[in-house]
Design a protein around this motif. Structure first.
Motif, PDB file in Angstrom:
ATOM      1  N   PHE A 138      16.083  42.011  48.975  1.00  0.00           N
ATOM      2  CA  PHE A 138      16.667  42.417  47.693  1.00  0.00           C
ATOM      3  C   PHE A 138      15.621  42.347  46.590  1.00  0.00           C
ATOM      4  O   PHE A 138      15.442  43.286  45.808  1.00  0.00           O
ATOM      5  N   HIS A 139      14.886  41.249  46.554  1.00  0.00           N
ATOM      6  CA  HIS A 139      13.928  41.042  45.472  1.00  0.00           C
ATOM      7  C   HIS A 139      12.639  41.842  45.638  1.00  0.00           C
ATOM      8  O   HIS A 139      11.804  41.823  44.727  1.00  0.00           O
ATOM      9  N   LEU A 140      12.494  42.571  46.734  1.00  0.00           N
ATOM     10  CA  LEU A 140      11.319  43.449  46.823  1.00  0.00           C
ATOM     11  C   LEU A 140      11.433  44.569  45.788  1.00  0.00           C
ATOM     12  O   LEU A 140      10.436  45.179  45.395  1.00  0.00           O
ATOM     13  N   MET A 260       3.312  42.982  46.858  1.00  0.00           N
ATOM     14  CA  MET A 260       4.550  42.202  46.870  1.00  0.00           C
ATOM     15  C   MET A 260       5.692  42.955  47.547  1.00  0.00           C
ATOM     16  O   MET A 260       6.506  42.362  48.268  1.00  0.00           O
ATOM     17  N   VAL A 261       5.764  44.262  47.316  1.00  0.00           N
ATOM     18  CA  VAL A 261       6.805  45.082  47.955  1.00  0.00           C
ATOM     19  C   VAL A 261       6.670  45.008  49.471  1.00  0.00           C
ATOM     20  O   VAL A 261       7.644  44.770  50.198  1.00  0.00           O
ATOM     21  N   VAL A 262       5.454  45.216  49.966  1.00  0.00           N
ATOM     22  CA  VAL A 262       5.212  45.191  51.409  1.00  0.00           C
ATOM     23  C   VAL A 262       5.522  43.807  51.975  1.00  0.00           C
ATOM     24  O   VAL A 262       6.185  43.660  53.001  1.00  0.00           O
ATOM     25  N   GLY A 263       5.039  42.766  51.280  1.00  0.00           N
ATOM     26  CA  GLY A 263       5.244  41.403  51.758  1.00  0.00           C
ATOM     27  C   GLY A 263       6.716  41.033  51.847  1.00  0.00           C
ATOM     28  O   GLY A 263       7.154  40.464  52.850  1.00  0.00           O
ATOM     29  N   ARG A 264       7.487  41.359  50.828  1.00  0.00           N
ATOM     30  CA  ARG A 264       8.908  41.022  50.847  1.00  0.00           C
ATOM     31  C   ARG A 264       9.661  41.841  51.884  1.00  0.00           C
ATOM     32  O   ARG A 264      10.636  41.375  52.471  1.00  0.00           O
ATOM     33  N   GLY A 265       9.191  43.065  52.122  1.00  0.00           N
ATOM     34  CA  GLY A 265       9.806  43.876  53.168  1.00  0.00           C
ATOM     35  C   GLY A 265       9.591  43.286  54.549  1.00  0.00           C
ATOM     36  O   GLY A 265      10.409  43.471  55.459  1.00  0.00           O
ATOM     37  N   VAL A 313       2.113  35.380  45.041  1.00  0.00           N
ATOM     38  CA  VAL A 313       3.391  35.302  44.312  1.00  0.00           C
ATOM     39  C   VAL A 313       4.503  36.089  44.986  1.00  0.00           C
ATOM     40  O   VAL A 313       5.667  36.000  44.581  1.00  0.00           O
ATOM     41  N   CYS A 314       4.144  36.825  46.015  1.00  0.00           N
ATOM     42  CA  CYS A 314       5.075  37.703  46.723  1.00  0.00           C
ATOM     43  C   CYS A 314       6.410  37.036  47.067  1.00  0.00           C
ATOM     44  O   CYS A 314       7.483  37.565  46.792  1.00  0.00           O
ATOM     45  N   TYR A 315       6.350  35.851  47.648  1.00  0.00           N
ATOM     46  CA  TYR A 315       7.566  35.209  48.161  1.00  0.00           C
ATOM     47  C   TYR A 315       8.146  34.148  47.227  1.00  0.00           C
ATOM     48  O   TYR A 315       9.185  33.553  47.545  1.00  0.00           O
TER      49      TYR A 315
END
Length: 435
Positions: A138-140, A260-265, A313-315
């Motif tokens: 969700f937070h991505l 960050m988008v890739v990491g959260r995905g 900061v990704c996660y």
């Protein structure tokens, strides 16, 4: 309590659309902050206060929303957020000076906080078996929207598109946010929502507030101050801090948020492999290294710093929420929203302090008795403008060095959390189950 029949995929889509508007407001504001300063003759302290206003509205809304969400429901909160977003966006477009920018940013902050107050418990309620992973998914859309927002500003400016009618380019960029706002408002209005997890589980209000007073929850609140400042202050001020260090400061933010988008995905295998507390520890190490590189390197190494910082900061935000939801479930929606409110409040205070500190640093690097406002308004290429540019080139990295202290402290804090959770797990395994 029996939950109603719901379409959780559609609810998740509506939640992501609402968060997209929240993040677009951060990305576009970060991209136009410098231009607002020029157009409305604002110094760094005034810009810092305007940017911080969004963070004032956020904790106000997220805490109040967290306290009433169990009563009025998540659907009504999201519809209220939509109204605040529409009014805030339109007021920004038609802003006439400092105070209209202040009010419009406050309203958007309130809208953003209301979205979080409704959507964090919503995601936890519809995905009870996989909370931390789904909160990351969700937070991505937060870095995703910042990525899209900064890209809109960057490409629009690079294309050299001038005013459209009486609208300056930055007004057009802000107005783009109206599209996803109307979309999520429509989706929310037609969907059926569940009740929150706490209500469904029958946990009393008194039990919930007792859970908020536990040492572990208080510790996580304090850590949320640090993780939020590390992620959000640095992201919002990249354009201001590094504008005179690199030709593409906004591209740094775009790269960071893209990571960050890739990491959260890809959060699921990471969270399951390392545990939420392990993820937080590694994240704080990478965030510290990233900020150090951003403040102490030039050329392509600045982009390497942005890459590492983005990984760090990704996660932070979703994993902090996921940890509380999984390990302190009785805190309910209020616990999740107190976490979010605490983080945003800390960022708002820090932004104001750093805005004033930045102006002081600039004043110290200019000739004795220099009027900072006169230097700010000096024509480009003049001696005063060049002196201010050199002062900014030195002051930006100094602000990053000050901020670097925070993730270093977090490294020690999360090391302690890892040790504590291992000990707690062993205790639970050794405790016999009563018949």
């Amino acid at each position: 309590m029996q939950q109603p029949t719901i379409h959780r995929g559609q609810l998740f889509l509506a939640s992501c659309s609402a968060l997209l508007v929240t993040s677009l407001s951060f990305g576009i504001r970060a991209g136009i902050l410098g231009q607002l300063g020029v157009d409305f003759h604002l110094n760094a302290s005034e810009l810092g206060t305007i940017a911080a206003t969004a963070f004032w509205g956020f904790p106000l809304a997220v805490i109040i929303g967290g306290m009433v969400v169990d009563i009025i429901g998540m659907k009504k909160l999201l519809l209220l957020a939509c109204v605040f977003h529409l009014v805030g966006i339109l007021l920004t477009v038609f802003a006439s000076g400092y105070w209209t920018l202040f009010l419009s940013t406050l309203l958007i902050g309130i809208a953003n906080g209301t979205v979080e107050a409704a959507c964090n418990p919503l995601v936890a309620a519809i995905y009870p078996e996989n909370k931390t992973t789904k909160l990351n998914h969700f937070h991505l859309w937060f870095p995703g929207g910042i990525f899209i927002g900064t890209l809109i500003v960057f490409l629009y400016n690079k294309a050299g598109i001038g005013p459209i009618g009486s609208w300056d380019p930055w007004k057009v960029q802000v107005a783009v946010m109206l599209i996803p706002t109307l979309i999520y408002g429509y989706l929310v209005s037609r969907l059926k929502f569940p009740v929150t997890e706490r209500v469904a589980a029958g946990v009393s209000t008194s039990e919930m507030y007792k859970a908020l007073a536990t040492p572990l929850f208080v510790f996580m609140i304090v850590c949320m101050f640090g993780t939020a400042i590390t992620e959000l202050f640095t992201g919002q001020w990249i354009d201001v801090l590094l504008k005179n260090v690199t030709d593409n400061p906004l591209l740094i933010l775009t790269l960071e948020t893209g990571v960050m988008v890739v990491g959260r995905g890809l959060a699921e295998p990471v969270v399951h492999k390392l545990s939420p507390q392990g993820v937080l520890l590694i994240s704080s190490v990478l965030a510290a290294l990233g900020i150090y590189l951003l403040g102490h390197t030039t050329g392509n190494m600045v982009f390497a710093g942005a890459l590492i910082f983005g990984m760090g900061v990704c996660y932070f935000w979703p994993t902090m929420l996921g940890f509380v939801s999984e390990n302190l479930p009785k805190t309910g929606a209020v616990g999740l929203n107190f976490m979010g409110g605490a983080g945003m409040f800390a960022v708002s205070v820090y932004m104001i302090l750093m805005g004033s500190h930045y102006d002081k640093l600039l004043g110290d690097k200019l000739p004795a008795g220099a009027d900072l406002k006169a230097y700010t308004n000096a024509p480009g290429g003049s001696e005063m403008a060049n002196a201010l540019a050199e002062a900014k080139k030195a002051a930006g990295p100094q602000i990053l060095d000050t901020t670097l202290i925070i993730p270093i402290i977090l490294v020690f804090a999360f090391t302690g959390l890892v040790v504590y959770m291992r000990g707690r797990k062993k205790t639970q395994l050794l405790t016999p189950v009563s018949a």
